[in-house]
Design a protein around this motif. Structure first.
Motif, short mmCIF file in Angstrom:
data_model
loop_
_atom_site.label_atom_id
_atom_site.label_comp_id
_atom_site.label_asym_id
_atom_site.label_seq_id
_atom_site.Cartn_x
_atom_site.Cartn_y
_atom_site.Cartn_z
N ILE A 156 30.70 101.17 -8.54
CA ILE A 156 30.32 102.43 -9.05
C ILE A 156 29.01 102.69 -9.14
O ILE A 156 28.54 103.91 -8.73
N ARG A 157 28.27 101.54 -9.49
CA ARG A 157 26.67 101.87 -9.38
C ARG A 157 25.96 101.70 -8.18
O ARG A 157 24.73 101.59 -8.20
N GLY A 158 26.67 101.76 -7.18
CA GLY A 158 25.95 101.64 -5.83
C GLY A 158 26.03 100.32 -5.04
O GLY A 158 25.47 100.25 -3.92
N GLY A 159 26.72 99.18 -5.70
CA GLY A 159 26.88 98.05 -5.07
C GLY A 159 27.80 98.06 -3.84
O GLY A 159 28.55 99.04 -3.71
N SER A 160 27.99 96.99 -3.04
CA SER A 160 29.14 96.90 -2.23
C SER A 160 29.94 95.66 -2.29
O SER A 160 29.40 94.43 -2.95
N LEU A 161 31.05 95.90 -1.79
CA LEU A 161 32.11 94.82 -2.00
C LEU A 161 32.25 93.99 -0.74
O LEU A 161 32.53 94.57 0.36
N ARG A 162 31.94 92.54 -0.61
CA ARG A 162 32.12 91.77 0.41
C ARG A 162 33.47 90.79 -0.04
O ARG A 162 33.50 90.18 -0.76
N PHE A 163 34.41 91.38 0.87
CA PHE A 163 35.76 90.73 0.54
C PHE A 163 35.92 89.70 1.83
O PHE A 163 36.69 90.02 2.75
#
Length: 68
Positions: free
Chosen positions: A18-25
């Motif tokens: 939500i604060r601008g990070g990204s998710l590496r799945f």
């Protein structure tokens, strides 16, 4: 006991995203070892407490009737 590759899903949004990070799945399937009757249809990864820079390790995930 049997071992199967079970799909991993994410059912929530992390505050870090939500604060601008990204998710590496990286691991979309996990090898699960359990009795056939105890094998889950999917594994829900709880990322609701992950902030920017945090990681969720497979060893932190819990399921009472199977091993990851």
């Amino acid at each position: 006991m049997v071992t199967m590759a079970i799909s991993c899903t994410i059912g929530c949004t992390a505050p870090g995203i939500i604060r601008g990070g990204s998710l590496r799945f990286a691991m979309r399937k996990l090898n699960v070892r359990a009795l056939p009757k105890d094998l889950p249809d999917f594994i829900d990864a709880d990322i609701s407490k992950l902030d920017i820079g945090d990681k969720l390790y497979v060893t932190e995930m819990k399921n009472k009737n199977s091993l990851f």
